[in-house]
Structures are given as structure tokens and as C-alpha cells.
Design an enzyme around this catalytic site. Structure first.
Site, PDB file in Angstrom:
ATOM      1  N   HIS A 192       0.803  -1.221   0.000  1.00 31.66           N
ATOM      2  CA  HIS A 192       0.000   0.000   0.000  1.00 31.66           C
ATOM      3  C   HIS A 192       0.838   1.275   0.000  1.00 31.66           C
ATOM      4  CE1 HIS A 192      -3.676  -2.412   1.404  1.00 31.66           C
ATOM      5  NE2 HIS A 192      -4.025  -1.851   0.272  1.00 31.66           N
ATOM      6  N   HIS A 292      -6.317  -4.290 -10.949  1.00 34.01           N
ATOM      7  CA  HIS A 292      -6.795  -3.971  -9.609  1.00 34.01           C
ATOM      8  C   HIS A 292      -8.318  -3.907  -9.641  1.00 34.01           C
ATOM      9  CE1 HIS A 292      -7.798  -1.119  -6.267  1.00 34.01           C
ATOM     10  NE2 HIS A 292      -6.909  -1.844  -5.643  1.00 34.01           N
TER      11      HIS A 292
END
Length: 385
Positions: A192, A292
Site C-alpha cells: 500500500h 486492480h
């Protein structure tokens, strides 16, 4: 065929708000688009309304490229996450209409299927305490559902550098998951964008014994030199791209030669056509694409049509087997994951039908979801009013 009406909805859940557009034409067809903006749903919905007034009403849904140009060129300002997300919602609705008009699934209009089924990996499955035993038990439940691949972020609220005890704790979580699922299940480790390049490289070395399939976004997306440094320090593949939104951004990423797997999110990259172009650039550079996807059923359906038709597809992300059941029920027709794979999506169009009863039963929630707070992995976002 002309677009005559666009209705915008926002559906809330525990940690996501989904912005949805229902697009109707003068011959009675209905198309749908959807995205989950990251803490930007109000801005996306507002920009979507303005875009509909300026560029969409009265237009021909077959003219997808012209729609993209009107939004990205005629608005003049450089398009970012908000603009490209709103565009994507409308663009996928146009493809849904096109497919319905010609009686074909969207992937057949984008070059046809390259594969007979679509490999998937689970995310959102570790809504448990950050202990090795709890992560291991949760991972076994994923495998019991038939998945042969999963992704997780073991790093808690970490940012920049981890204290020594947190570094050891994070590595222990990965070790526990690997021990629980065995050597044949693919593990993808999400970072992240938390870390400095030096910290990410050190963690990569720590994790190499557990054979992760990739390390995702080891540094923030505005740190290209850092990404290149991490890639040079590890044999583990580097994946990134969910926070890039334009062709030019992916062009620059590919020029770095620092990412092995690209992760465009079509719901934030302007839609199917632009993401297909990104995938073609990646193919020319010998890179794989693992789209994604943190969407509900409509955005996921669009992702499956893309996955079906790009030669360099690797694997598809999916959250909703580990989310509130109503999220998946918000549209009918999305195929289920079976033995770790989606079947090819049906048509015509995207092959899904919006369930307005479900959408309207779960209205917008004023949420703030942050990856930098304790226990964020439980995915219970704080309300802001």
C-alpha cells in the site's frame, strides 16, 4: 441511438461507497457503470453529474473514443483520479449499451476471448486480529472456498519505517499464512505504498523465503526512483499501478523498467478502452497485467470482460466473497468464483442487471477509510458525521 437519461446512485457499505450510473437511450436500452472511489465518492458523483450535462446527454454511446476525448481534452485541466473515475463509470455503461445493442458480450467487441476462464485471487479475507493464528485460520478458509491465490497486507498501520517489533510481527504473519496454505497457493503481499525505498527493500529480503508472487506498491506512486531501487534489490516481482490513472502515467512507469506486473484499475483509468491500451503497452514491454479491482458486481463484471480479452493477463483481484452479501446482490448476473476461477462473463453487454431495490436499501454513508489506523484490516470504516 442517443443517450436520453442518466441516473446516479451511491450505495454504502461497511468500508466502501459505490458510485453507480444507470444510462438509458431513446430506443429503451439501459446500461450501467460503477466504481468505488477511495474517499472521493462525493467528488466523483458531483463531477459525474457535470459530465453528464456537458458531454453525455444526446450523445451516441457507440462513440466511446469521442466521449473519452471530450472529458480528457475539452475539460482542459489534466485528468486525475476523480475525473477518470467518473469517465470510467460512463464509459463502461456505454460498452454495456453497445453490447446489448448488437447482442454480444463486451469482451467479444474488444478482440474476443484469449482464455476459457479467468484466474482469481481473494482479497479482504483477513478481517481478523493481527496474530499468526488468526491470519492462518483465515487463510485456510480462503483455500476452503477453492481459491488458489490470495493477497494481504500484514503491516498494520505502518508508514515510512517499521519499529523492530512491528517488522518481526509482519514477517511472522506472512510466515504463518505460508505455513497454513502450503507451497502450492500463491501469496501476494500488499504494501500500500507505505514505505521508504530502503525499508521496502529490507522487507523484500525478509519475505523472500516465503516465495511471494509479488510485492505490491512498495513505495508511494510518486516515488519512481524509490520503486526502481526496490526492484533492483529483490528477486520478488514488483507490482504497482492502482493509483495511476492515465496512459501517460503508465508510459512513464514502463519506461522505468521497475515493475513486473501492472495493476491498472479500469474504474479509475477512464474505463475499458483506455485500460485495454495500457495493457497493450505492457504487452509490448513484456509485462503482465493483474487488474486492480475493489468494485462491486458491475465494476467486477467490466474487469472480467477486460481480463478475458488481453493476452498478457495474469490474475484478477476479487473482494466480494469476503464482504457483506448485499454488495454482490446489487446487480444480478455476475458469475461466481469456482475452483479459483471465474467463468467467462455472459452477455449481452456486461451481462449484469442493476438491482435498484438493493442499491436504494443501502444508501451513501459518510465514511473515511484509512489504511494507516490500527485494525484497518477489519474493514469497518469510521463515519464522519
Amino acid at each position: 441511438m442517443k443517450i436520453t437519461d442518466v441516473r446516479i446512485y451511491v450505495m454504502g457499505s461497511a468500508w466502501r461507497n459505490f458510485v453507480i450510473a444507470r444510462v438509458r437511450t431513446d430506443d429503451g436500452l439501459e446500461g450501467v457503470g460503477e466504481a468505488r472511489p477511495v474517499n472521493r465518492e462525493e467528488a466523483v458523483a458531483a463531477y459525474l453529474e457535470a459530465t453528464v450535462r456537458r458531454y453525455v446527454l444526446g450523445s451516441d454511446p457507440f462513440e466511446v473514443e469521442a466521449l473519452v476525448q471530450r472529458v480528457t481534452r475539452d475539460d482542459f485541466e489534466i485528468s486525475g483520479a476523480t475525473e477518470m473515475t467518473a469517465l470510467a463509470i460512463l464509459e463502461m455503461a456505454c460498452w454495456d449499451l453497445i453490447g446489448k445493442a448488437v447482442g454480444q458480450p463486451v469482451y467479444r467487441l474488444l478482440g474476443g476471448a484469449c482464455r476459457g476462464r479467468i484466474k482469481a485471487y481473494a482479497n479482504g479475507w483477513y478481517q481478523v486480529g493481527r496474530t499468526p493464528d488468526e491470519f492462518a485460520a483465515a487463510a485456510r478458509r480462503v483455500v476452503a472456498r477453492g481459491y488458489r491465490a490470495m493477497k494481504f497486507d500484514p503491516f498494520g498501520p505502518g508508514a515510512g519505517e517499521l519499529e523492530r517489533d512491528e517488522r518481526l510481527r509482519s514477517v511472522a504473519l506472512v510466515e504463518a499464512v505460508r505455513d497454513a496454505v502450503g507451497p502450492d497457493v500463491e501469496l501476494f503481499v500488499e504494501m500500500h505504498g507505505r514505505f521508504t525505498a530502503a525499508q521496502a527493500a529490507a522487507l523484500a529480503r525478509d519475505l523472500e523465503p516465503f516465495a511471494p508472487g509479488w510485492l505490491e506498491e512498495p513505495v508511494p506512486p510518486d516515488q519512481p526512483a524509490g520503486l526502481r531501487h526496490v526492484a533492483s534489490q529483490t528477486a520478488v516481482p514488483i507490482a504497482t499501478g492502482e493509483r495511476l490513472h492515465t496512459l501517460a502515467a503508465f508510459r512513464d512507469l514502463l519506461a522505468l523498467e521497475a515493475a513486473d506486473v501492472l495493476q491498472p484499475d479500469l474504474t479509475h483509468c477512464g474505463g475499458l478502452l483506455t485500460t485495454k491500451k495500457i495493457s497493450a503497452m505492457a504487452e509490448a514491454h513484456g509485462r503482465l497485467v493483474a487488474p486492480h479491482n475493489v468494485s462491486g458486481p458491475v465494476g467486477t463484471a467490466a474487469a472480467l470482460h477486460l481480463a478475458a480479452c488481453i493476452p498478457n493477463f495474469k490474475i484478477q483481484e476479487y473482494f466480494n466473497d469476503f464482504a457483506e452479501p448485499f454488495v454482490a446482490d446489487a446487480a444480478r448476473g455476475l458469475p461466481a468464483v469456482v475452483d479459483g476461477h471465474f467463468p467467462l462473463p455472459a452477455g449481452p453487454g456486461l451481462g449484469v442487471m442493476l438491482n435498484l431495490d438493493v442499491v436504494e436499501a443501502h444508501p451513501y454513508r459518510p465514511l473515511h477509510f484509512t489504511l494507516f489506523s490500527e485494525d484497518w484490516q477489519r474493514r469497518q470504516a469510521k463515519t464522519t458525521s
